[in-house]
Design an enzyme around this catalytic site. Structure first.
Site, PDB file in Angstrom:
ATOM      1  N   GLU A   1       0.604  -0.822  -0.056  1.00 43.93           N
ATOM      2  CA  GLU A   1      -0.296  -0.142   0.016  1.00 43.93           C
ATOM      3  C   GLU A   1       1.184   1.760  -0.547  1.00 43.93           C
ATOM      4  O   GLU A   1       1.589   1.317   0.876  1.00 43.93           O
ATOM      5  CB  GLU A   1      -0.925  -0.017   1.606  1.00 43.93           C
ATOM      6  CG  GLU A   1      -2.233   1.218   1.233  1.00 43.93           C
ATOM      7  CD  GLU A   1      -2.941   1.238   2.668  1.00 43.93           C
ATOM      8  OE1 GLU A   1      -3.346   2.094   2.741  1.00 43.93           O
ATOM      9  OE2 GLU A   1      -3.179   0.096   3.371  1.00 43.93           O
TER      10      GLU A   1
ATOM     11  N   ASP B   1      -0.401   5.406   0.426  1.00 38.72           N
ATOM     12  CA  ASP B   1      -0.873   6.368   1.522  1.00 38.72           C
ATOM     13  C   ASP B   1      -0.727   8.072   1.094  1.00 38.72           C
ATOM     14  O   ASP B   1       0.361   8.594   1.746  1.00 38.72           O
ATOM     15  CB  ASP B   1      -0.994   6.293   2.939  1.00 38.72           C
ATOM     16  CG  ASP B   1      -2.158   4.329   2.808  1.00 38.72           C
ATOM     17  OD1 ASP B   1      -2.485   4.459   2.369  1.00 38.72           O
ATOM     18  OD2 ASP B   1      -1.230   4.049   4.207  1.00 38.72           O
TER      19      ASP B   1
ATOM     20  N   GLU C   1      -3.068   9.814   2.721  1.00 39.70           N
ATOM     21  CA  GLU C   1      -4.895  10.287   3.864  1.00 39.70           C
ATOM     22  C   GLU C   1      -4.861  11.859   4.542  1.00 39.70           C
ATOM     23  O   GLU C   1      -3.278  12.268   4.970  1.00 39.70           O
ATOM     24  CB  GLU C   1      -4.575   9.417   4.990  1.00 39.70           C
ATOM     25  CG  GLU C   1      -4.721   8.548   4.469  1.00 39.70           C
ATOM     26  CD  GLU C   1      -5.529   7.594   5.493  1.00 39.70           C
ATOM     27  OE1 GLU C   1      -5.582   6.263   5.360  1.00 39.70           O
ATOM     28  OE2 GLU C   1      -3.471   7.295   6.979  1.00 39.70           O
TER      29      GLU C   1
END
Length: 269
Positions: free
Chosen positions: A98, A100, A102
């Site tokens: 993953e 990210d 955010e």
């Protein structure tokens, strides 16, 4: 090879490794939210909304093993405390990879926190957080993930904010074997998102809305991104961001790593 076979082989390559730009109808599916995610303007705009019942999200129709993905996002304005807006890549399974972006909301007048992380085989703990040098709710800004076999580069409006290099030679995990899908979402995380959960979502301000546009996905391995490195100008801009706008770096968190920083933090190569 016959002309037909050459044409057929070329068609397969184009289907497998493509560049697409600015059409959500072609590139993504609204995955959840029961109508709270909407594709508008003939595929040029996608909006996600959040109310007390549910958030919403979308995902790419295709998985990619390496690529460069650009997304313009305008974040939730006003009192966005408790909300999280996301843009990330993730593989399937219990030992997932993953990458990210955010965006952690905040009370009116306080800055968003941009939270980044990299997971490999389900293991993360590589958080870096930033404040931005502009109001991300006033206009659209471009957030980009460049992922090639040598490095991951996260950029904001073409300014690099983070580079995560492949240091497998030092025993550091690096995501390179699992294709990942692109995801984006808007959801409630008031148990942790704002001041560690001390500030809760003000549902009187709902529905909250984030907007996405100008998606561009390049997964062609013969493109520049596949071997791209940081030149001296990019390295200087990265240092500027990290000096002035980084608010958390796992590499310098001595309480988490009392025996010393992780290996990828200490190398200079």
């Amino acid at each position: 090879m016959s002309p037909f076979k050459i044409f057929f082989f070329t068609t397969l390559l184009v289907a497998a490794f493509s560049v697409s730009a600015a059409d959500f109808n072609t590139d993504v599916n609204v995955a959840w939210g029961n109508g709270r995610g909407k594709i508008l303007n003939n595929g040029q705009l996608l909006t996600l909304s959040l109310d007390k019942s549910s958030g919403s999200g979308f995902q790419s129709k295709t998985e990619y093993l390496f690529g460069k993905i650009d997304m313009q996002i305008k974040l939730v304005p006003g009192n966005s405390a408790g909300t999280v807006t996301t843009f990330y890549l993730k593989s399937e399974g219990s030992t997932w990879d993953e990458i990210d972006f955010e965006f952690l909301g905040n009370m009116s007048g306080d800055p968003y926190t941009l939270h980044t992380n990299v997971y490999t085989q389900g293991k993360g703990d590589k958080e870096q957080q930033f404040h931005l040098w502009f109001d991300p709710t006033a206009n659209f800004h471009t957030y980009s993930i460049l992922w090639n076999p040598q490095r991951i580069i996260l950029t904001v409006d073409d300014t690099p904010i983070r580079e995560f290099k492949n240091y497998e030679s030092l025993g550091v995990l690096f995501p390179k074997n699992k294709p990942m899908r692109m995801y984006a979402s808007l959801w409630n995380a008031d148990d942790w998102a704002t001041r560690g959960g001390l500030v809760k979502t003000d549902w009187s301000k709902a529905p909250f809305m984030a907007s996405y546009r100008n998606i561009k996905i390049d997964s062609k391995p013969n493109s520049n991104w596949y071997t791209q490195e940081m030149d001296s100008t990019s390295q200087a801009r990265l240092r500027w961001v990290q000096k002035n706008y980084m608010i958390y770096n796992y590499c310098t968190d001595h309480r988490r790593f009392p025996q010393g920083a992780p290996k990828e933090c200490t190398t200079s190569s």
